[in-house]
Scaffold this motif. Structure first.
Motif, PDB file in Angstrom:
ATOM      1  N   THR A 208      60.589 -78.175 -52.538  1.00 35.60           N
ATOM      2  CA  THR A 208      61.810 -78.142 -51.729  1.00 35.60           C
ATOM      3  C   THR A 208      61.547 -78.812 -50.389  1.00 35.60           C
ATOM      4  O   THR A 208      60.605 -78.435 -49.679  1.00 35.60           O
ATOM      5  N   PRO A 209      62.357 -79.806 -50.011  1.00 36.94           N
ATOM      6  CA  PRO A 209      62.113 -80.506 -48.744  1.00 36.94           C
ATOM      7  C   PRO A 209      62.167 -79.557 -47.549  1.00 36.94           C
ATOM      8  O   PRO A 209      62.885 -78.555 -47.565  1.00 36.94           O
ATOM      9  N   ARG A 210      61.414 -79.880 -46.531  1.00 36.88           N
ATOM     10  CA  ARG A 210      61.403 -79.092 -45.310  1.00 36.88           C
ATOM     11  C   ARG A 210      62.758 -79.178 -44.616  1.00 36.88           C
ATOM     12  O   ARG A 210      63.426 -80.220 -44.622  1.00 36.88           O
ATOM     13  N   SER A 211      63.178 -78.093 -44.022  1.00 40.91           N
ATOM     14  CA  SER A 211      64.439 -78.058 -43.293  1.00 40.91           C
ATOM     15  C   SER A 211      64.318 -78.826 -41.980  1.00 40.91           C
ATOM     16  O   SER A 211      63.248 -78.867 -41.364  1.00 40.91           O
ATOM     17  N   THR A 212      65.426 -79.417 -41.553  1.00 41.96           N
ATOM     18  CA  THR A 212      65.445 -80.115 -40.268  1.00 41.96           C
ATOM     19  C   THR A 212      65.872 -79.197 -39.127  1.00 41.96           C
ATOM     20  O   THR A 212      65.934 -79.621 -37.974  1.00 41.96           O
ATOM     21  N   GLY A 213      66.181 -77.950 -39.437  1.00 40.20           N
ATOM     22  CA  GLY A 213      66.588 -76.982 -38.416  1.00 40.20           C
ATOM     23  C   GLY A 213      66.156 -75.595 -38.811  1.00 40.20           C
ATOM     24  O   GLY A 213      65.477 -75.392 -39.826  1.00 40.20           O
ATOM     25  N   PRO A 214      66.538 -74.596 -38.029  1.00 39.07           N
ATOM     26  CA  PRO A 214      66.163 -73.208 -38.348  1.00 39.07           C
ATOM     27  C   PRO A 214      66.724 -72.772 -39.694  1.00 39.07           C
ATOM     28  O   PRO A 214      67.812 -73.195 -40.111  1.00 39.07           O
ATOM     29  N   LEU A 215      65.997 -71.933 -40.365  1.00 40.04           N
ATOM     30  CA  LEU A 215      66.450 -71.394 -41.647  1.00 40.04           C
ATOM     31  C   LEU A 215      67.484 -70.300 -41.426  1.00 40.04           C
ATOM     32  O   LEU A 215      67.485 -69.628 -40.394  1.00 40.04           O
ATOM     33  N   ASP A 216      68.357 -70.125 -42.416  1.00 43.57           N
ATOM     34  CA  ASP A 216      69.388 -69.091 -42.360  1.00 43.57           C
ATOM     35  C   ASP A 216      69.197 -68.167 -43.560  1.00 43.57           C
ATOM     36  O   ASP A 216      69.125 -68.626 -44.706  1.00 43.57           O
ATOM     37  N   LEU A 217      69.096 -66.880 -43.311  1.00 39.37           N
ATOM     38  CA  LEU A 217      68.829 -65.929 -44.384  1.00 39.37           C
ATOM     39  C   LEU A 217      69.932 -65.925 -45.424  1.00 39.37           C
ATOM     40  O   LEU A 217      69.660 -65.783 -46.626  1.00 39.37           O
ATOM     41  N   ASP A 218      71.178 -66.078 -45.010  1.00 40.13           N
ATOM     42  CA  ASP A 218      72.283 -66.147 -45.968  1.00 40.13           C
ATOM     43  C   ASP A 218      72.095 -67.317 -46.929  1.00 40.13           C
ATOM     44  O   ASP A 218      72.310 -67.179 -48.139  1.00 40.13           O
ATOM     45  N   GLU A 219      71.681 -68.449 -46.407  1.00 40.58           N
ATOM     46  CA  GLU A 219      71.483 -69.626 -47.263  1.00 40.58           C
ATOM     47  C   GLU A 219      70.352 -69.381 -48.255  1.00 40.58           C
ATOM     48  O   GLU A 219      70.463 -69.738 -49.437  1.00 40.58           O
ATOM     49  N   LEU A 220      69.258 -68.785 -47.807  1.00 43.71           N
ATOM     50  CA  LEU A 220      68.155 -68.499 -48.720  1.00 43.71           C
ATOM     51  C   LEU A 220      68.624 -67.574 -49.844  1.00 43.71           C
ATOM     52  O   LEU A 220      68.310 -67.795 -51.017  1.00 43.71           O
ATOM     53  N   ALA A 221      69.367 -66.530 -49.481  1.00 43.76           N
ATOM     54  CA  ALA A 221      69.867 -65.586 -50.476  1.00 43.76           C
ATOM     55  C   ALA A 221      70.834 -66.257 -51.447  1.00 43.76           C
ATOM     56  O   ALA A 221      70.763 -66.046 -52.669  1.00 43.76           O
ATOM     57  N   ASP A 222      71.746 -67.054 -50.919  1.00 45.06           N
ATOM     58  CA  ASP A 222      72.732 -67.724 -51.769  1.00 45.06           C
ATOM     59  C   ASP A 222      72.078 -68.733 -52.709  1.00 45.06           C
ATOM     60  O   ASP A 222      72.465 -68.862 -53.877  1.00 45.06           O
ATOM     61  N   GLN A 223      71.096 -69.480 -52.197  1.00 48.34           N
ATOM     62  CA  GLN A 223      70.400 -70.447 -53.053  1.00 48.34           C
ATOM     63  C   GLN A 223      69.617 -69.752 -54.155  1.00 48.34           C
ATOM     64  O   GLN A 223      69.544 -70.241 -55.286  1.00 48.34           O
ATOM     65  N   LEU A 224      69.038 -68.610 -53.840  1.00 54.17           N
ATOM     66  CA  LEU A 224      68.310 -67.838 -54.849  1.00 54.17           C
ATOM     67  C   LEU A 224      69.249 -67.413 -55.965  1.00 54.17           C
ATOM     68  O   LEU A 224      68.957 -67.605 -57.159  1.00 54.17           O
ATOM     69  N   VAL A 225      70.385 -66.842 -55.615  1.00 56.49           N
ATOM     70  CA  VAL A 225      71.356 -66.398 -56.613  1.00 56.49           C
ATOM     71  C   VAL A 225      71.928 -67.585 -57.376  1.00 56.49           C
ATOM     72  O   VAL A 225      72.086 -67.538 -58.604  1.00 56.49           O
ATOM     73  N   ALA A 226      72.235 -68.675 -56.667  1.00 52.82           N
ATOM     74  CA  ALA A 226      72.786 -69.864 -57.319  1.00 52.82           C
ATOM     75  C   ALA A 226      71.819 -70.424 -58.358  1.00 52.82           C
ATOM     76  O   ALA A 226      72.244 -70.905 -59.420  1.00 52.82           O
ATOM     77  N   ALA A 227      70.529 -70.360 -58.081  1.00 55.58           N
ATOM     78  CA  ALA A 227      69.538 -70.839 -59.044  1.00 55.58           C
ATOM     79  C   ALA A 227      69.568 -69.993 -60.308  1.00 55.58           C
ATOM     80  O   ALA A 227      69.495 -70.523 -61.432  1.00 55.58           O
ATOM     81  N   GLY A 228      69.674 -68.678 -60.148  1.00 57.59           N
ATOM     82  CA  GLY A 228      69.752 -67.811 -61.311  1.00 57.59           C
ATOM     83  C   GLY A 228      70.981 -68.083 -62.155  1.00 57.59           C
ATOM     84  O   GLY A 228      70.902 -68.164 -63.389  1.00 57.59           O
ATOM     85  N   VAL A 229      72.104 -68.248 -61.505  1.00 58.18           N
ATOM     86  CA  VAL A 229      73.352 -68.522 -62.223  1.00 58.18           C
ATOM     87  C   VAL A 229      73.273 -69.879 -62.928  1.00 58.18           C
ATOM     88  O   VAL A 229      73.730 -70.033 -64.066  1.00 58.18           O
TER      89      VAL A 229
END
Length: 275
Positions: free
Chosen positions: A67-88
């Motif tokens: 996964t490419p490095r982020s260009t800004g601060p990470l957001d916990l909501d985005e991490l959670a949503d991407q995790l769930v989206a991968a499962g779906v």
């Protein structure tokens, strides 16, 4: 939504963009890794065991794995949503979520943002928010990484990562090998991961979670100390706590026991749901 606020409505799923690891078949199990780690680094030693009876999907957060490095601060909501989206995206409608260290907060946020999908949680070496001690440790961790002084980086991090007994049991040669590996393997996203550690706060989320949850407390943990694990458990309504005689790296110190606790819990929860 900020990383400090629990969701009050189900969140829409993004297009999954994080690199993911997929193994096995059966009930769904998502994996969220810790700061400065990755799916392979944090779950690799138990991945085959988890996949023996589950469809396992793990994502690498920005700057880990492919996964490419982020260009800004990470957001916990985005991490959670991407995790769930991968499962779906892998065909799973519902799933358990296992979160290790920082990944525990991502797992908790996934459960609050997508309660219709998350059936249970496994939280290992987890924290709801960073107290002053953990914030300062994360800041030094980040500063040493960014300094480029990998030898001092490894010397600082290793006593936090390994439990006292495991550390003292190493020969001089083995310790030198551990330090060398620690110096050579931090992911590029380490600065963003450790910065997020300082900001995470899922205390409000915990009060809303009703799904069965296993809290695995690593009793020799010197990074996320056991009082953090106990605070997480105390805030949950449907929780079981097990203690593991390990430092912050159960996958290195006690992989067989860690796997057994996770698989045993999932078997019970899935058995209850089938009745």
């Amino acid at each position: 939504m900020s990383t400090a606020t629990a969701a009050t409505a189900h969140a829409a799923l993004p297009v999954p963009t994080f690199a993911r690891t997929v193994r096995g078949s059966g009930p769904g199990l998502l994996l969220a890794h810790g700061a400065g780690g990755g799916v392979a680094a944090n779950y690799g030693p138990i991945l085959d065991g988890l996949a023996a009876e589950h469809r396992v999907v793990g994502v690498d957060f920005p700057g880990s794995g492919e996964t490419p490095r982020s260009t800004g601060p990470l957001d916990l909501d985005e991490l959670a949503d991407q995790l769930v989206a991968a499962g779906v995206a892998e065909g799973l409608e519902t799933f358990a979520v296992s979160g290790y260290s920082l990944g525990g907060a991502a797992a908790v946020r996934a459960a609050t943002r997508h309660p219709e999908r998350v059936t249970s949680l496994i939280l290992t070496s987890a924290f709801a928010h960073a107290d002053a001690r953990l914030r300062l440790a994360a800041r030094v961790w980040r500063g040493l990484y960014e300094s480029g002084d990998r030898a001092t980086f490894a010397a600082f991090l290793t006593p936090f990562a390994l439990g006292p007994a495991a550390l003292d049991a190493l020969s001089r040669e083995d310790l030198a090998g551990v330090l060398r590996m620690t110096a050579e393997t931090p992911p590029l996203g380490t600065p963003e991961h450790t910065e997020l550690v300082e900001r995470v706060d899922v205390r409000a989320d915990l009060a809303t979670i009703a799904v069965p949850t296993l809290v695995v407390s690593t009793t020799g943990d010197r990074l996320v100390e056991p009082y953090h694990h106990r605070a997480v458990a105390a805030a949950l309504r449907n929780v079981r706590v097990v203690e593991l005689d390990s430092g912050h790296l159960p996958f290195a110190e006690r992989p067989a026991q860690w796997l057994a606790e996770i698989v045993g819990f999932l078997g019970e929860v899935e058995g209850d749901a089938a009745r």
